[in-house]
Write a protein that holds these residues in place. Structure first.
Motif, PDB file in Angstrom:
ATOM      1  N   VAL A 244       4.390  26.561   5.251  1.00  0.00           N
ATOM      2  CA  VAL A 244       5.599  25.964   5.834  1.00  0.00           C
ATOM      3  C   VAL A 244       6.813  26.130   4.931  1.00  0.00           C
ATOM      4  O   VAL A 244       7.897  25.631   5.244  1.00  0.00           O
ATOM      5  N   GLY A 245       6.655  26.815   3.797  1.00  0.00           N
ATOM      6  CA  GLY A 245       7.789  27.045   2.905  1.00  0.00           C
ATOM      7  C   GLY A 245       8.187  25.841   2.088  1.00  0.00           C
ATOM      8  O   GLY A 245       9.353  25.698   1.691  1.00  0.00           O
ATOM      9  N   PHE A 246       7.216  24.972   1.787  1.00  0.00           N
ATOM     10  CA  PHE A 246       7.506  23.774   0.987  1.00  0.00           C
ATOM     11  C   PHE A 246       7.422  24.090  -0.499  1.00  0.00           C
ATOM     12  O   PHE A 246       6.474  24.727  -0.951  1.00  0.00           O
ATOM     13  N   GLY A 287      12.012  28.795 -13.585  1.00  0.00           N
ATOM     14  CA  GLY A 287      11.274  29.103 -12.370  1.00  0.00           C
ATOM     15  C   GLY A 287       9.768  28.939 -12.478  1.00  0.00           C
ATOM     16  O   GLY A 287       9.015  29.580 -11.737  1.00  0.00           O
ATOM     17  N   ARG A 288       9.323  28.083 -13.386  1.00  0.00           N
ATOM     18  CA  ARG A 288       7.881  27.870 -13.537  1.00  0.00           C
ATOM     19  C   ARG A 288       7.244  27.448 -12.213  1.00  0.00           C
ATOM     20  O   ARG A 288       6.155  27.881 -11.870  1.00  0.00           O
ATOM     21  N   TYR A 289       7.950  26.598 -11.462  1.00  0.00           N
ATOM     22  CA  TYR A 289       7.385  26.058 -10.229  1.00  0.00           C
ATOM     23  C   TYR A 289       8.030  26.668  -8.979  1.00  0.00           C
ATOM     24  O   TYR A 289       8.145  26.018  -7.944  1.00  0.00           O
ATOM     25  N   ALA A 290       8.463  27.920  -9.089  1.00  0.00           N
ATOM     26  CA  ALA A 290       9.024  28.624  -7.932  1.00  0.00           C
ATOM     27  C   ALA A 290       7.982  28.740  -6.819  1.00  0.00           C
ATOM     28  O   ALA A 290       6.767  28.636  -7.056  1.00  0.00           O
ATOM     29  N   TYR A 291       8.452  28.994  -5.618  1.00  0.00           N
ATOM     30  CA  TYR A 291       7.574  29.098  -4.439  1.00  0.00           C
ATOM     31  C   TYR A 291       6.407  30.042  -4.689  1.00  0.00           C
ATOM     32  O   TYR A 291       5.250  29.693  -4.442  1.00  0.00           O
ATOM     33  N   GLU A 292       6.651  31.224  -5.210  1.00  0.00           N
ATOM     34  CA  GLU A 292       5.590  32.207  -5.382  1.00  0.00           C
ATOM     35  C   GLU A 292       4.602  31.822  -6.484  1.00  0.00           C
ATOM     36  O   GLU A 292       3.481  32.334  -6.524  1.00  0.00           O
ATOM     37  N   ALA A 372      16.036  36.850   6.105  1.00  0.00           N
ATOM     38  CA  ALA A 372      15.712  36.094   7.316  1.00  0.00           C
ATOM     39  C   ALA A 372      15.261  34.679   6.972  1.00  0.00           C
ATOM     40  O   ALA A 372      14.637  34.441   5.934  1.00  0.00           O
ATOM     41  N   ASP A 373      15.559  33.756   7.865  1.00  0.00           N
ATOM     42  CA  ASP A 373      15.094  32.387   7.701  1.00  0.00           C
ATOM     43  C   ASP A 373      13.597  32.343   7.989  1.00  0.00           C
ATOM     44  O   ASP A 373      13.126  32.845   9.014  1.00  0.00           O
ATOM     45  N   TYR A 374      12.845  31.703   7.087  1.00  0.00           N
ATOM     46  CA  TYR A 374      11.378  31.707   7.173  1.00  0.00           C
ATOM     47  C   TYR A 374      10.892  30.965   8.423  1.00  0.00           C
ATOM     48  O   TYR A 374      10.178  31.527   9.265  1.00  0.00           O
ATOM     49  N   THR A 375      11.297  29.716   8.575  1.00  0.00           N
ATOM     50  CA  THR A 375      10.804  28.903   9.690  1.00  0.00           C
ATOM     51  C   THR A 375      11.293  29.438  11.028  1.00  0.00           C
ATOM     52  O   THR A 375      10.517  29.554  11.991  1.00  0.00           O
ATOM     53  N   ASN A 376      12.575  29.759  11.114  1.00  0.00           N
ATOM     54  CA  ASN A 376      13.131  30.214  12.383  1.00  0.00           C
ATOM     55  C   ASN A 376      12.560  31.551  12.833  1.00  0.00           C
ATOM     56  O   ASN A 376      12.394  31.796  14.033  1.00  0.00           O
ATOM     57  N   THR A 377      12.257  32.435  11.897  1.00  0.00           N
ATOM     58  CA  THR A 377      11.691  33.730  12.289  1.00  0.00           C
ATOM     59  C   THR A 377      10.358  33.545  12.993  1.00  0.00           C
ATOM     60  O   THR A 377      10.119  34.140  14.060  1.00  0.00           O
ATOM     61  N   LYS A 424       1.143  25.810  17.666  1.00  0.00           N
ATOM     62  CA  LYS A 424       0.474  24.810  16.840  1.00  0.00           C
ATOM     63  C   LYS A 424       0.610  25.118  15.354  1.00  0.00           C
ATOM     64  O   LYS A 424       0.366  24.257  14.509  1.00  0.00           O
ATOM     65  N   SER A 425       0.997  26.355  15.030  1.00  0.00           N
ATOM     66  CA  SER A 425       1.019  26.805  13.639  1.00  0.00           C
ATOM     67  C   SER A 425       2.424  27.004  13.084  1.00  0.00           C
ATOM     68  O   SER A 425       2.585  27.130  11.869  1.00  0.00           O
ATOM     69  N   ASN A 426       3.414  27.068  13.959  1.00  0.00           N
ATOM     70  CA  ASN A 426       4.789  27.321  13.537  1.00  0.00           C
ATOM     71  C   ASN A 426       5.693  26.163  13.932  1.00  0.00           C
ATOM     72  O   ASN A 426       5.993  25.980  15.119  1.00  0.00           O
ATOM     73  N   PRO A 427       6.122  25.350  12.978  1.00  0.00           N
ATOM     74  CA  PRO A 427       6.984  24.222  13.323  1.00  0.00           C
ATOM     75  C   PRO A 427       8.324  24.683  13.874  1.00  0.00           C
ATOM     76  O   PRO A 427       8.873  25.700  13.452  1.00  0.00           O
ATOM     77  N   VAL A 428       8.828  23.904  14.820  1.00  0.00           N
ATOM     78  CA  VAL A 428      10.166  24.148  15.343  1.00  0.00           C
ATOM     79  C   VAL A 428      11.200  23.692  14.319  1.00  0.00           C
ATOM     80  O   VAL A 428      12.201  24.355  14.086  1.00  0.00           O
ATOM     81  N   VAL A 429      10.918  22.541  13.706  1.00  0.00           N
ATOM     82  CA  VAL A 429      11.863  21.964  12.761  1.00  0.00           C
ATOM     83  C   VAL A 429      11.173  21.619  11.450  1.00  0.00           C
ATOM     84  O   VAL A 429       9.981  21.319  11.413  1.00  0.00           O
ATOM     85  N   ILE A 430      11.933  21.702  10.394  1.00  0.00           N
ATOM     86  CA  ILE A 430      11.568  21.192   9.073  1.00  0.00           C
ATOM     87  C   ILE A 430      12.741  20.329   8.614  1.00  0.00           C
ATOM     88  O   ILE A 430      13.819  20.399   9.217  1.00  0.00           O
ATOM     89  N   PRO A 431      12.577  19.516   7.604  1.00  0.00           N
ATOM     90  CA  PRO A 431      13.723  18.753   7.105  1.00  0.00           C
ATOM     91  C   PRO A 431      14.666  19.668   6.322  1.00  0.00           C
ATOM     92  O   PRO A 431      14.562  19.806   5.110  1.00  0.00           O
ATOM     93  N   ARG A 432      15.551  20.322   7.053  1.00  0.00           N
ATOM     94  CA  ARG A 432      16.503  21.246   6.428  1.00  0.00           C
ATOM     95  C   ARG A 432      17.279  20.515   5.340  1.00  0.00           C
ATOM     96  O   ARG A 432      17.670  19.348   5.500  1.00  0.00           O
TER      97      ARG A 432
END
Length: 489
Positions: A244-246, A287-292, A372-377, A424-432
């Motif tokens: 979910v890109g958290f 960047g120790r705790y970067a997403y990747e 590209a936006d992760y969630t919206n794509t 069921k796997s791709n949220p429409v919204v996240i707390p932007r």
């Protein structure tokens, strides 16, 4: 249990006090001047067996503010240690108070903790207090994670204290009531291993097993099984974060739970534009705790748990090390399996094959290449609205899309089944991030909680494709600079 036997209200246990005294300090509550309830999680309260109307009473507000102890509770601050950005130190609840453990109507046990409740013996010079903004942020993000189906601690209530605190700026003081399966952390075991005896460590491990994994209690190798199960739960948890890109922002060992719940929402945020190197935290300068990096950091943290458990895994330390190392080697495979399955589901693929790995990787490369936006794509792929993505008209994306469609055609299921799997796997919204900041500014600066309430309503059902809240899918208008978050301590 019949309805007649269900007790409504506080029904507390104090199991943590059965541990050796080195693991905690019993302390008195720290009263504040003028507490007022600003938000209450009615649904969570009901699930805990609490009366929502009673929780709004003056007496309950005093209890949620730490002005008086809960009946049957024994307030205490837990001791633990942690590697913070790689540096090991003794820690503990420096601004939190465990009031007791609520027994729910279904017989489950949940910690009831006040966060921002004042100084403790572990405060290390801090004031032990919290600001309204960070407490509301944790409320928002933890409820979003719950809505997304990700294991998490949750927020029962936030009260303002009537006292100002100084952080970057002066802001209203606040106390949040946090609910957790437990607050046992990797750092709790590090503390016991470093400053306790073998008996202390064993008592802690047995407590953790009995509380979270009782099926292991009678097993001869229960401490190895404990390690293996925590590895499994964390592999599943971190995969869910990535899907979910958290971005947690502060993955210290004291912020990794034994239960497999997400804990401590400080400088956390969700990624908008896909970039694996995304960092939000103002203090994560390297960047120790970067997403990747989150999967690798999780593995590193789990290795610290394994080290702490070595004396219990086997009396022969060489054998203990071998068994622990063997357990640790399973993390990358477990994580990848959870992540690949999840990514497959996001693309409507219900049975991952070898060829799907490159399909997934190629899409992520395209997202990064074109900003590209992760969630919206993924939302737009689910809806088939390719024309609304920044990828439309790009030849390499069109080639990818043809490959993806051909892959879906191989599945002997209907298009409707695939669409439902993706929904069921791709949220429409996240707390932007801009929406979160908008809600926090309205609440903290203007004392207007309507923006916050609307946001919570939207993120509580993030997979609702019939939602009327498409405005919440938009990116911020101003993207001139990187978004920064702050720890709040």
């Amino acid at each position: 249990m019949t309805e007649d036997n269900i007790k409504v209200g506080w029904n507390l246990e104090n199991t943590y006090t059965s541990l050796p005294h080195i693991m905690f300090t019993a302390i008195n509550v720290n009263p504040v001047s003028d507490p007022k309830l600003v938000i209450l999680n009615d649904v969570l309260a009901t699930s805990l067996g609490l009366d929502t109307n009673a929780l709004k009473s003056r007496q309950s507000v005093e209890e949620l503010a730490g002005n008086r102890a809960l009946e049957g509770g024994i307030p205490l601050a837990q001791a633990y240690a942690g590697h913070q950005f790689g540096h090991f130190t003794m820690l503990g609840d420096g601004r939190a108070l465990l009031l007791g453990e609520q027994i729910t109507p279904s017989g489950e046990l949940f910690d009831i903790q006040l966060k921002g409740s004042g100084r403790t013996p572990y405060s290390r010079g801090g004031d032990g207090r919290a600001g309204l903004g960070p407490m509301l942020r944790e409320y928002i993000i933890s409820e979003s994670m719950h809505g997304l189906g990700i294991p998490t601690t949750r927020s029962l209530a936030v009260v303002i204290t009537g006292e100002d605190i100084m952080r970057e700026v002066v802001q209203p003081g606040a106390i949040m009531t946090r609910i957790a399966a437990s607050h046992l952390r990797v750092g709790t075991f590090q503390y016991a291993a470093k400053w306790g005896s073998i008996d202390d460590l064993k008592a802690l491990a047995d407590y953790a097993i009995e509380r979270h994994y009782p099926i292991f209690m009678d097993k001869e190798n229960r401490y190895l099984l404990l390690l293996q199960e925590v590895i499994e739960r964390q592999a599943a948890l971190i995969a869910k974060w990535q899907l979910v890109g958290f971005i947690h922002g502060v993955m210290n060992t004291d912020n990794m739970t034994i239960s497999g719940e997400t804990i401590d929402y400080g400088p956390c945020a969700f990624m908008d534009i896909y970039n694996p190197k995304t960092v939000f935290s103002s203090i994560d300068t390297h960047g120790r705790y970067a997403y990747e990096n989150q999967p690798n950091i999780a593995a590193w943290n789990l290795a610290r748990l394994a080290e702490s458990l070595l004396p219990l895994i086997h009396e022969d330390q060489d054998e203990a090390l071998e068994q622990a190392q063997e357990a640790m080697t399973t993390f990358p495979e477990k994580y990848e399996a959870h992540w690949l399955t999840g990514m497959g589901n996001k693309l409507g693929i219900f049975n991952i094959e070898e060829e799907d790995i490159s399909l997934i990787d190629n899409l992520l490369q395209l997202l990064k290449k074109y900003g590209a936006d992760y969630t919206n794509t993924f939302r737009l792929l689910t809806l088939g609205k390719l024309e609304e993505t920044v990828l439309v008209g790009k030849k390499d994306f069109e080639q990818w899309h043809e490959t993806w469609q051909a892959r879906l055609e191989k599945q002997e299921v209907s298009k409707e089944f695939i669409k439902q799997l993706m929904q069921k796997s791709n949220p429409v919204v996240i707390p932007r991030n801009h929406r979160v900041e908008e809600a926090l500014e309205a609440a903290v600066v203007k004392e207007d909680y309507s923006v916050l309430e609307n946001l919570l309503k939207v993120i509580s059902n993030p997979y609702d494709y019939n939602s009327e809240y498409l405005d919440y899918t938009s990116l911020p208008l101003d993207t001139s600079g990187p978004y920064k978050t702050f720890c709040g301590t």
